[in-house]
Design an enzyme around this catalytic site. Structure first.
Site, mmCIF file in Angstrom:
data_model
loop_
_atom_site.group_PDB
_atom_site.id
_atom_site.type_symbol
_atom_site.label_atom_id
_atom_site.label_comp_id
_atom_site.label_asym_id
_atom_site.label_seq_id
_atom_site.Cartn_x
_atom_site.Cartn_y
_atom_site.Cartn_z
ATOM 1 N N LYS A 73 31.603 49.317 40.865
ATOM 2 C CA LYS A 73 30.424 48.647 41.437
ATOM 3 C C LYS A 73 30.240 49.018 42.906
ATOM 4 O O LYS A 73 29.160 49.368 43.353
ATOM 5 C CB LYS A 73 30.552 47.127 41.331
ATOM 6 C CG LYS A 73 30.491 46.564 39.932
ATOM 7 C CD LYS A 73 30.543 45.047 39.930
ATOM 8 C CE LYS A 73 31.783 44.558 40.625
ATOM 9 N NZ LYS A 73 33.025 44.912 39.896
ATOM 10 N N THR A 75 31.510 51.557 44.565
ATOM 11 C CA THR A 75 31.231 53.000 44.647
ATOM 12 C C THR A 75 29.783 53.287 44.258
ATOM 13 O O THR A 75 29.073 54.028 44.943
ATOM 14 C CB THR A 75 32.200 53.751 43.713
ATOM 15 O OG1 THR A 75 33.544 53.416 44.073
ATOM 16 C CG2 THR A 75 32.004 55.250 43.788
ATOM 17 N N ARG A 96 31.029 43.269 50.534
ATOM 18 C CA ARG A 96 32.035 42.343 51.026
ATOM 19 C C ARG A 96 33.146 43.119 51.722
ATOM 20 O O ARG A 96 33.386 44.292 51.434
ATOM 21 C CB ARG A 96 32.644 41.569 49.849
ATOM 22 C CG ARG A 96 31.737 40.502 49.271
ATOM 23 C CD ARG A 96 32.238 40.080 47.934
ATOM 24 N NE ARG A 96 32.210 41.196 47.023
ATOM 25 C CZ ARG A 96 32.982 41.284 45.948
ATOM 26 N NH1 ARG A 96 33.837 40.322 45.665
ATOM 27 N NH2 ARG A 96 32.910 42.341 45.164
ATOM 28 N N LYS A 107 45.270 47.321 43.440
ATOM 29 C CA LYS A 107 43.951 47.937 43.325
ATOM 30 C C LYS A 107 43.633 48.876 44.491
ATOM 31 O O LYS A 107 42.857 49.801 44.353
ATOM 32 C CB LYS A 107 42.892 46.821 43.229
ATOM 33 C CG LYS A 107 41.536 47.354 42.859
ATOM 34 C CD LYS A 107 40.616 46.254 42.383
ATOM 35 C CE LYS A 107 39.222 46.829 42.226
ATOM 36 N NZ LYS A 107 38.274 45.857 41.738
ATOM 37 N N ALA A 276 35.436 36.989 42.892
ATOM 38 C CA ALA A 276 34.467 36.401 41.956
ATOM 39 C C ALA A 276 35.125 35.684 40.790
ATOM 40 O O ALA A 276 34.442 35.150 39.932
ATOM 41 C CB ALA A 276 33.538 37.487 41.424
ATOM 42 N N PHE A 304 33.614 41.654 40.030
ATOM 43 C CA PHE A 304 34.030 41.694 38.626
ATOM 44 C C PHE A 304 32.837 41.884 37.680
ATOM 45 O O PHE A 304 31.837 42.528 38.059
ATOM 46 C CB PHE A 304 34.844 40.435 38.269
ATOM 47 C CG PHE A 304 36.139 40.344 39.038
ATOM 48 C CD1 PHE A 304 36.499 39.184 39.701
ATOM 49 C CD2 PHE A 304 36.988 41.445 39.106
ATOM 50 C CE1 PHE A 304 37.681 39.107 40.421
ATOM 51 C CE2 PHE A 304 38.186 41.373 39.820
ATOM 52 C CZ PHE A 304 38.515 40.203 40.479
ATOM 53 N N PHE A 384 33.296 59.515 34.999
ATOM 54 C CA PHE A 384 34.667 59.883 35.371
ATOM 55 C C PHE A 384 34.912 61.301 34.864
ATOM 56 O O PHE A 384 34.357 61.707 33.835
ATOM 57 C CB PHE A 384 35.667 58.907 34.750
ATOM 58 C CG PHE A 384 35.803 57.638 35.544
ATOM 59 C CD1 PHE A 384 34.778 56.704 35.595
ATOM 60 C CD2 PHE A 384 36.961 57.386 36.279
ATOM 61 C CE1 PHE A 384 34.896 55.535 36.338
ATOM 62 C CE2 PHE A 384 37.088 56.216 37.026
ATOM 63 C CZ PHE A 384 36.061 55.293 37.051
ATOM 64 N N TRP A 412 30.460 59.210 42.735
ATOM 65 C CA TRP A 412 31.852 59.390 43.186
ATOM 66 C C TRP A 412 32.112 60.866 43.486
ATOM 67 O O TRP A 412 32.641 61.229 44.520
ATOM 68 C CB TRP A 412 32.810 58.902 42.085
ATOM 69 C CG TRP A 412 34.251 59.006 42.448
ATOM 70 C CD1 TRP A 412 34.996 58.118 43.161
ATOM 71 C CD2 TRP A 412 35.126 60.108 42.125
ATOM 72 N NE1 TRP A 412 36.289 58.577 43.299
ATOM 73 C CE2 TRP A 412 36.398 59.802 42.671
ATOM 74 C CE3 TRP A 412 34.965 61.306 41.432
ATOM 75 C CZ2 TRP A 412 37.495 60.647 42.534
ATOM 76 C CZ3 TRP A 412 36.053 62.153 41.308
ATOM 77 C CH2 TRP A 412 37.296 61.816 41.854
HETATM 78 N N1 LIG Z 1 33.484 57.954 38.922
HETATM 79 C C1 LIG Z 1 34.704 57.696 39.402
HETATM 80 N N2 LIG Z 1 35.701 58.608 39.235
HETATM 81 C C2 LIG Z 1 36.939 58.352 39.716
HETATM 82 N N3 LIG Z 1 37.298 57.208 40.372
HETATM 83 C C3 LIG Z 1 36.330 56.291 40.557
HETATM 84 C C4 LIG Z 1 35.008 56.473 40.093
HETATM 85 N N4 LIG Z 1 34.280 55.361 40.437
HETATM 86 C C5 LIG Z 1 35.133 54.537 41.081
HETATM 87 N N5 LIG Z 1 36.354 55.097 41.163
HETATM 88 C C6 LIG Z 1 37.551 54.494 41.763
HETATM 89 O O1 LIG Z 1 37.838 53.349 40.963
HETATM 90 C C7 LIG Z 1 38.271 52.255 41.801
HETATM 91 C C8 LIG Z 1 37.320 51.072 41.603
HETATM 92 O O2 LIG Z 1 36.077 51.399 42.160
HETATM 93 P P1 LIG Z 1 35.223 50.243 42.866
HETATM 94 O O3 LIG Z 1 33.938 50.874 43.271
HETATM 95 O O4 LIG Z 1 36.052 49.558 43.885
HETATM 96 O O5 LIG Z 1 34.991 49.264 41.621
HETATM 97 P P2 LIG Z 1 34.576 47.704 41.621
HETATM 98 O O6 LIG Z 1 33.794 47.464 42.867
HETATM 99 O O7 LIG Z 1 33.768 47.560 40.391
HETATM 100 O O8 LIG Z 1 35.881 46.974 41.569
HETATM 101 C C9 LIG Z 1 38.271 52.795 43.231
HETATM 102 O O9 LIG Z 1 39.574 53.282 43.537
HETATM 103 C C10 LIG Z 1 37.330 53.966 43.178
HETATM 104 O O10 LIG Z 1 37.646 54.969 44.142
HETATM 105 O O1 LIG Z 2 35.617 40.040 43.347
HETATM 106 C C1 LIG Z 2 35.941 41.168 42.888
HETATM 107 O O2 LIG Z 2 35.262 42.278 43.302
HETATM 108 P P1 LIG Z 2 35.418 43.736 42.639
HETATM 109 O O3 LIG Z 2 35.035 43.581 41.190
HETATM 110 O O4 LIG Z 2 34.406 44.605 43.401
HETATM 111 O O5 LIG Z 2 36.841 44.171 42.831
HETATM 112 MG MG LIG Z 3 33.880 46.146 44.426
#
Ligand SMILES: Nc1ncnc2c1ncn2[C@@H]1O[C@H](COP(=O)(O)OP(=O)(O)O)[C@@H](O)[C@H]1O
Ligand SMILES: O=COP(=O)(O)O
Ligand SMILES: [Mg+2]
Length: 559
Positions: A73, A75, A96, A107, A276, A304, A384, A412
């Site tokens: 999300k 990203t 955030r 994470k 969340a 989430f 991915f 990404w």
């Molecule tokens: N398309 C992708 N390919 C590889 N890694 C990714 C990709 N999209 C996100 N990531 C990695 O996955 C993890 C979760 O991404 P994030 O954007 O923080 O997700 P969320 O906000 O939904 O928790 C991070 O380490 C990010 O760098």
């Molecule tokens: O509250 C959780 O946020 P992410 O899903 O972005 O980790």
């Molecule tokens: Mg996030």
């Protein structure tokens, strides 16, 4: 496709613009900025422009039920912002602040990833501009004043120590502080009582900071924090301890949102950091309103899956602020859908059309839910490198069969170059929708009805069981005159249900509410389901072990 560098290497090799240049993009006078070095600044609240807000477009980014690392999300929010700016839409991403819990835990950081990041990434993931520290101090000042009032009999309000639920907080996954005894050491030590710590993101002060809209509103909300009861069962609030002024003073700077930038030099506003699963999980109303005041589009994220972050964004944050998204982006990944189709976490990089097909039931339910809020959705397939073309084609076709707009997002791997298709789909959706969200429940319904409505309509539960403590808490809440407040359900992020093993699209299950927490300051009630953790522990091999700094002060190992 760039060679695969780590997030940190990409962030550290970026050429950042001076924050004054980013302010210029937003039409903000340099003198209005409170600089924190060359690349960070706080924005003043007087820049909020209600008339401009009405004309700007808000895009909410949510996701399907995630696997532990998350489905992208943050990203996607950043990548979409790059893409929208590339096609001429003046866009700011509003996010955030990351918590050190995940940064040093499992994470990692929350500043995006690959070529869709906000920078300076090390600062944003570590101490940033000190907001978390200020929130901790305000929270812990109240804890100290509570124990101090119990200690000094002559000033005492007669608080019964056994009714005090207010925890201290620290931004660290330190399980040894979850449940402790304070006040040991005889008379000088105070009054021994059971106490404990929550992680800072779970503090009610954090939730208040994310919903407050002015200094006055902040102080009122702080004053309304419910502390506990006296020995003759009278409720005690923070304002009875006269603590809200000093607490608000500690938050003098923390209430102002932070301006930074994306890798492609677009504006990013970062403020607040609630999770969340135990809180509303959205950045602040002030940051979102500032973004809408200073640009035409704002892309923002709720934590989430859509059953948690999006539901709370709409029913609580929009309910209080009057904001409403014009489109919802649901981030879906082949890997998470295969997980929901029964493929095990360790083999998600192996192509498996059967699991993907079965797992689409999870996406289907999230799409139905966003439609229940009366909002249009765009599915963003976050690509991915392990995704096969066959799997991607299948998923795109399935989305179209479900009547959803869908776009492949390669933010990404490619940054804004990889999200222009998604950006165009979002603009088309936004321009064809002039409505607002529809709340899923009426705040004035009774508490049980509110919980049952979310559980049945959004989670797919067949029934809700309120355990004895939860029923007693409902009576207590109603006696306090707080039954009209919205609900903020604490539930695992791994399943629609309160049982993390129920993957995919469980239905007809029983949701069990153990008890309620009262966030009278933030203005919501927290039905606690399952065994939600409010101070996570570190894993056997914490990410902290791989983080270092060299002789020139360059950090390594942050992810
Ligand atoms: N398309 C992708 N390919 C590889 N890694 C990714 C990709 N999209 C996100 N990531 C990695 O996955 C993890 C979760 O991404 P994030 O954007 O923080 O997700 P969320 O906000 O939904 O928790 C991070 O380490 C990010 O760098
Ligand atoms: O509250 C959780 O946020 P992410 O899903 O972005 O980790
Ligand atoms: Mg996030």
């Amino acid at each position: 496709q760039h060679e695969v560098k780590s997030d940190l290497e990409i962030a550290q090799s970026a050429k950042l613009k001076h924050i004054n240049e980013i302010a210029q993009v937003l039409g903000v006078e340099v003198d209005d900025l409170e600089h924190y070095g060359k690349y960070k600044a706080k924005l003043p609240l007087h820049l909020i422009d209600p008339e401009k807000i009405k004309k700007s477009k808000l895009i909410l980014v949510t996701a399907i039920t995630p696997t532990p690392p998350g489905e992208g999300k943050t990203t996607t929010s950043i990548g979409l912002t790059e893409g929208l700016n590339r096609i001429g839409k003046k866009t700011t991403v509003v996010l955030r602040e990351p918590s050190l819990g995940p940064v040093f835990g499992i994470k990692g950081g929350a500043a995006g990833g690959g070529y869709s990041q906000v920078v300076p990434m090390e600062d944003i993931n570590l101490h940033f501009t000190g907001d978390f520290s200020a929130i901790e101090k305000a929270n812990n000042l109240l804890a100290a004043l509570i124990d101090n009032n119990i200690y000094f009999q002559k000033e005492s309000l007669g608080i019964d120590p056994r009714t005090v639920k207010w925890k201290r907080v620290m931004d660290m996954n330190d399980r040894s502080l979850r449940s402790i005894i304070t006040g040991l050491g005889g008379r000088p030590g105070g009054n021994p009582r059971e106490a404990g710590f929550n992680i800072t993101a779970a503090s009610e002060i954090m939730a208040i900071l994310c919903l407050a809209e002015s200094f006055q509103d902040l102080k009122t909300k702080l004053g309304n924090i419910y502390v506990g009861d006296t020995y003759d069962n009278k409720p005690i609030y923070c304002r009875d301890l006269k603590a809200q002024g000093a607490m608000a003073a500690l938050l003098k700077d923390a209430i102002k949102p932070n301006l930074v930038q994306t890798l492609e030099g677009n504006p990013a506003i970062i403020h607040g950091g609630p999770f969340a699963n135990i809180a509303q999980g959205t950045n602040s109303v002030l940051a979102t309103k500032l973004g809408l005041s200073l640009s035409d589009y704002v892309v923002t994220e709720a934590g989430f899956g859509a059953d948690l972050g999006a539901e709370k964004f709409l029913d609580i944050k929009c309910g209080y602020s009057g904001l409403s998204p014009s489109a919802v982006v649901i981030v879906a990944t082949v890997r998470a859908l295969k997980y929901h189709g029964g493929q095990c976490l360790k083999s998600l990089t192996t192509p498996n059309l059967g699991a993907l097909k079965a797992g689409c039931a999870n996406l289907e339910k999230h799409l139905e839910n966003i439609a229940q809020f009366g909002l249009p959705a765009v599915v963003s397939i976050n690509r991915f490198s392990s995704d096969s073309d066959e799997e991607l084609d299948f998923l795109k076709t399935r989305c179209k069969e479900l009547g959803a707009h869908v776009a492949l997002s390669e933010g990404w791997a490619l940054g804004g170059e990889g999200t222009t298709q998604l950006a165009r789909a979002v603009v088309e959706t936004v321009e064809n929708f002039n409505g607002r969200y529809t709340p899923i429940y009426d705040w004035n319904s009774d508490i049980k009805t509110k919980v049952e409505t979310v559980a049945k309509k959004i989670y797919g539960a067949g029934s809700v069981v309120f355990q004895a403590k939860a029923l007693a808490d409902i009576k207590h809440i109603e006696a306090l005159g707080l039954g009209h407040l919205p609900i903020c359900i604490a539930k695992t992020q791994k399943s629609f249900s309160d049982n993390e093993a129920l993957i995919g699209r469980p239905s007809g299950f029983e949701l069990t509410v153990r008890e309620f927490e009262i966030a009278a300051g933030a203005g919501f009630l927290v039905p606690i389901t399952g065994a939600i953790m409010r101070l996570p522990g570190l894993p056997a091999v914490p990410a902290a072990l791989h983080i270092d700094i060299d002789d020139n002060g360059v950090i390594s190992g942050l992810s």
